[in-house]
Design an enzyme around this catalytic site. Structure first.
Site, PDB file in Angstrom:
ATOM      1  N   TYR A  60      30.639  44.099  52.865  1.00  0.00           N
ATOM      2  CA  TYR A  60      32.233  43.951  53.190  1.00  0.00           C
ATOM      3  C   TYR A  60      32.524  42.608  52.896  1.00  0.00           C
ATOM      4  O   TYR A  60      32.304  41.798  53.785  1.00  0.00           O
ATOM      5  CB  TYR A  60      32.446  44.435  54.605  1.00  0.00           C
ATOM      6  N   TYR A 207      34.197  57.310  59.647  1.00  0.00           N
ATOM      7  CA  TYR A 207      34.811  56.193  59.072  1.00  0.00           C
ATOM      8  C   TYR A 207      36.147  56.641  58.344  1.00  0.00           C
ATOM      9  O   TYR A 207      36.193  57.894  57.886  1.00  0.00           O
ATOM     10  CB  TYR A 207      33.855  55.478  57.955  1.00  0.00           C
ATOM     11  N   GLY A 208      36.890  55.638  58.006  1.00  0.00           N
ATOM     12  CA  GLY A 208      38.248  56.118  57.479  1.00  0.00           C
ATOM     13  C   GLY A 208      38.997  57.016  58.482  1.00  0.00           C
ATOM     14  O   GLY A 208      39.779  57.896  57.961  1.00  0.00           O
ATOM     15  N   CYS A 211      42.325  57.476  57.326  1.00  0.00           N
ATOM     16  CA  CYS A 211      42.505  58.048  55.927  1.00  0.00           C
ATOM     17  C   CYS A 211      43.147  56.469  55.165  1.00  0.00           C
ATOM     18  O   CYS A 211      44.041  56.736  54.511  1.00  0.00           O
ATOM     19  CB  CYS A 211      43.165  59.039  55.798  1.00  0.00           C
ATOM     20  N   ARG A 212      42.576  55.630  55.424  1.00  0.00           N
ATOM     21  CA  ARG A 212      42.941  54.080  54.608  1.00  0.00           C
ATOM     22  C   ARG A 212      44.366  53.946  54.940  1.00  0.00           C
ATOM     23  O   ARG A 212      45.121  53.702  54.141  1.00  0.00           O
ATOM     24  CB  ARG A 212      42.338  54.344  53.293  1.00  0.00           C
ATOM     25  N   ARG A 231      43.198  51.824  47.543  1.00  0.00           N
ATOM     26  CA  ARG A 231      44.065  53.014  47.620  1.00  0.00           C
ATOM     27  C   ARG A 231      44.644  52.964  45.967  1.00  0.00           C
ATOM     28  O   ARG A 231      45.124  54.111  45.650  1.00  0.00           O
ATOM     29  CB  ARG A 231      45.083  52.793  48.632  1.00  0.00           C
ATOM     30  N   GLY A 282      40.056  50.853  61.598  1.00  0.00           N
ATOM     31  CA  GLY A 282      39.855  49.664  60.694  1.00  0.00           C
ATOM     32  C   GLY A 282      41.103  48.652  60.718  1.00  0.00           C
ATOM     33  O   GLY A 282      42.051  48.892  59.987  1.00  0.00           O
ATOM     34  N   GLN A 288      47.631  45.345  65.108  1.00  0.00           N
ATOM     35  CA  GLN A 288      47.312  46.765  64.777  1.00  0.00           C
ATOM     36  C   GLN A 288      46.250  47.275  65.882  1.00  0.00           C
ATOM     37  O   GLN A 288      45.961  48.447  65.935  1.00  0.00           O
ATOM     38  CB  GLN A 288      46.397  46.742  63.524  1.00  0.00           C
TER      39      GLN A 288
HETATM   40  P1  NAP Z   1      40.926  53.301  58.487  1.00  0.00           P
HETATM   41  O1  NAP Z   1      40.709  52.897  59.580  1.00  0.00           O
HETATM   42  O2  NAP Z   1      41.216  54.726  58.215  1.00  0.00           O
HETATM   43  O3  NAP Z   1      42.382  52.759  57.848  1.00  0.00           O
HETATM   44  C1  NAP Z   1      42.409  51.463  57.727  1.00  0.00           C
HETATM   45  C2  NAP Z   1      43.999  51.134  57.341  1.00  0.00           C
HETATM   46  O4  NAP Z   1      44.623  51.567  58.615  1.00  0.00           O
HETATM   47  C3  NAP Z   1      44.416  50.026  57.035  1.00  0.00           C
HETATM   48  O5  NAP Z   1      45.089  50.067  55.885  1.00  0.00           O
HETATM   49  C4  NAP Z   1      45.322  49.369  57.969  1.00  0.00           C
HETATM   50  O6  NAP Z   1      46.550  49.015  57.498  1.00  0.00           O
HETATM   51  C5  NAP Z   1      45.835  50.610  58.951  1.00  0.00           C
HETATM   52  N1  NAP Z   1      45.998  50.433  60.173  1.00  0.00           N
HETATM   53  C6  NAP Z   1      45.146  50.024  61.145  1.00  0.00           C
HETATM   54  N2  NAP Z   1      45.649  49.972  62.264  1.00  0.00           N
HETATM   55  C7  NAP Z   1      47.036  50.220  62.038  1.00  0.00           C
HETATM   56  C8  NAP Z   1      48.094  50.240  62.969  1.00  0.00           C
HETATM   57  N3  NAP Z   1      48.194  50.045  64.331  1.00  0.00           N
HETATM   58  N4  NAP Z   1      49.421  50.515  62.471  1.00  0.00           N
HETATM   59  C9  NAP Z   1      49.422  50.777  61.001  1.00  0.00           C
HETATM   60  N5  NAP Z   1      48.473  50.837  60.245  1.00  0.00           N
HETATM   61  C10 NAP Z   1      47.230  50.395  60.802  1.00  0.00           C
HETATM   62  O7  NAP Z   1      40.063  53.056  57.143  1.00  0.00           O
HETATM   63  P2  NAP Z   1      38.817  52.059  56.734  1.00  0.00           P
HETATM   64  O8  NAP Z   1      39.133  50.596  57.089  1.00  0.00           O
HETATM   65  O9  NAP Z   1      38.629  52.588  55.652  1.00  0.00           O
HETATM   66  O10 NAP Z   1      37.712  52.817  57.646  1.00  0.00           O
HETATM   67  C11 NAP Z   1      37.525  52.174  58.715  1.00  0.00           C
HETATM   68  C12 NAP Z   1      36.123  51.450  59.247  1.00  0.00           C
HETATM   69  O11 NAP Z   1      35.061  52.685  58.890  1.00  0.00           O
HETATM   70  C13 NAP Z   1      35.797  50.399  58.208  1.00  0.00           C
HETATM   71  O12 NAP Z   1      36.134  49.167  58.483  1.00  0.00           O
HETATM   72  C14 NAP Z   1      34.134  50.346  58.106  1.00  0.00           C
HETATM   73  O13 NAP Z   1      33.738  49.805  59.268  1.00  0.00           O
HETATM   74  C15 NAP Z   1      34.052  51.920  58.057  1.00  0.00           C
HETATM   75  N6  NAP Z   1      33.729  52.384  56.724  1.00  0.00           N
HETATM   76  C16 NAP Z   1      32.648  52.817  56.407  1.00  0.00           C
HETATM   77  C17 NAP Z   1      32.214  53.274  55.086  1.00  0.00           C
HETATM   78  C18 NAP Z   1      30.765  53.866  54.785  1.00  0.00           C
HETATM   79  O14 NAP Z   1      30.413  54.015  53.715  1.00  0.00           O
HETATM   80  N7  NAP Z   1      29.810  53.729  55.814  1.00  0.00           N
HETATM   81  C19 NAP Z   1      33.125  53.750  54.234  1.00  0.00           C
HETATM   82  C20 NAP Z   1      34.259  53.075  54.603  1.00  0.00           C
HETATM   83  C21 NAP Z   1      34.801  52.445  55.640  1.00  0.00           C
HETATM   84  P3  NAP Z   1      46.701  47.670  56.638  1.00  0.00           P
HETATM   85  O15 NAP Z   1      46.364  47.918  55.299  1.00  0.00           O
HETATM   86  O16 NAP Z   1      48.167  47.129  56.773  1.00  0.00           O
HETATM   87  O17 NAP Z   1      45.693  46.370  57.358  1.00  0.00           O
END
Ligand code: NAP
Length: 331
Positions: A60, A207-208, A211-212, A231, A282, A288
């Site tokens: 990361y 994770y996710g 959904c991003r 995305r 995330g 957030q």
């Molecule tokens: P996520 O948590 O599904 O989504 C992150 C997105 O949510 C960002 O675009 C963020 O917006 C938005 N968000 C967060 N809080 C919000 C709020 N209060 N209001 C509106 N939007 C909000 O996705 P992720 O970051 O892909 O996954 C989470 C974590 O999982 C990662 O950080 C990582 O630690 C882990 N991960 C692991 C793998 C693996 O292969 N093991 C793969 C992916 C992720 P903005 O864009 O505006 O900031």
């Protein structure tokens, strides 16, 4: 042990909150670049809200996310946090990522993470992606040695098949499994990972979960993404799929409203009500974090769950799994 809002990871003493802070975006890479001041304030705000579980990875931001976390936890905060990182991905000078879980790489990555995180022990060390060229037993064996040496406390895997987990788990116990899991990306995890976790006393770190960002409920068909934003290459965010996913979100919002909750709180609560799960939220901006409390302390009823299924079947019956994220093998 699992309660509504905390869970204990095998091998660790401190129970963790079932919402962890995910810090991929904080690293900047594939998320439009880093913003360290906001990142550090986000980490502190999460701790203020009782979040005591942080997930990161060397890849990361090519060490940057770990470094920022190390800085944020200086001055006595480290002891309050369960720190999870990963290994098994390497990168070239041109930032091309590939899989590498050879034992020598495993050991080097643990040393590098300890330095960047400014700590002397990693609570949870996870293999980020299976390395098809290194037998998983060799990776597991090196991790078990590092655990015995006291450099890591518990071991987890991410993006592993059941077959690989069976082989890995025969060498060292798997405390956590990290797959993609959210309302729109659920098939493989529900078919294979959740049953495996229940059977082997492992915790699923979803994770996710948003959904991003799609499940945060604030996107519209006008929302666009920069070229360096993953995305831009996720088929869910391209027409005509994007409109179908947004329509599903509108349907789900009505269920959230019935509980006087945000869309985001519903998306997280749904994950927590599916089994021994932790949701990796995330966030990269302090504001957030504000919605986190809304996702805790309540449950979805059977009628809610049935309605959710109906909405998903209507709008996204052929939901797209996140296979596009898989990194390549090493040459
Ligand atoms: P996520 O948590 O599904 O989504 C992150 C997105 O949510 C960002 O675009 C963020 O917006 C938005 N968000 C967060 N809080 C919000 C709020 N209060 N209001 C509106 N939007 C909000 O996705 P992720 O970051 O892909 O996954 C989470 C974590 O999982 C990662 O950080 C990582 O630690 C882990 N991960 C692991 C793998 C693996 O292969 N093991 C793969 C992916 C992720 P903005 O864009 O505006 O900031």
């Amino acid at each position: 042990m699992k309660t509504a809002d905390t869970i204990t990871i095998a091998g660790l003493e401190k129970p963790v909150k079932r919402i962890a802070l995910g810090t991929w975006a904080i690293g900047g890479w594939m998320w439009g670049g880093p913003d360290d001041d906001n990142a550090i304030r986000t980490i502190h705000r999460a701790l203020d809200h009782g979040i005591n579980f942080i997930d990161t990875a060397p890849v990361y931001g090519f060490g940057h996310s770990e470094e920022v976390i190390g800085r944020a936890l200086e001055g006595g905060k480290r002891k309050d946090v369960v720190l999870a990182t990963k290994l098994g991905l390497a990168w070239t000078d041109e930032q091309k990522v590939f899989r590498d879980s050879r034992p020598e790489r495993v050991r080097q990555e643990v040393e590098d993470s300890l330095r960047r995180l400014k700590t002397d022990v990693i609570d949870l060390e996870q293999v980020h992606w299976p390395d098809g060229k290194t037998p998983v037993e060799e990776t597991a064996h090196e991790l078990e040695k590092l655990r015995k040496e006291g450099k890591i406390r518990a071991i987890g895997v991410s993006n592993f098949s059941v077959q690989d987990m069976d082989r890995f788990g025969a060498v060292t116990p798997i405390s956590t499994i990290q797959p993609p899991y959210n309302l729109f990306e659920r098939a493989t995890t529900e078919r294979n990972i959740l049953p495996y976790a229940e059977k082997h006393n492992a915790i699923v770190m979803a994770y996710g979960p948003l959904c991003r960002g799609l499940l945060a409920g604030k996107m519209t068909s006008e929302t666009t993404f920069s070229k360096d934003d993953l995305r831009s290459s996720d088929p869910k965010f391209q027409a005509p799929n994007f409109e179908r996913y947004l329509a599903a979100v509108e349907g789900l919002k009505a269920i959230a409203a019935r509980h006087d909750k945000s869309m985001l709180a519903l998306a997280i609560r749904w994950i927590l009500d599916q089994g021994p799960t932790v949701a990796l939220w995330g966030a990269r901006k302090p504001e957030q974090i504000e919605g986190i409390d809304e996702a805790l302390g309540w449950h979805l009823g059977d009628d809610d769950k049935a309605e959710i299924e109906a909405i998903l079947n209507k709008h996204v019956p052929d939901a797209i799994e996140p296979d596009f994220m898989a990194p390549p093998q090493r040459d």
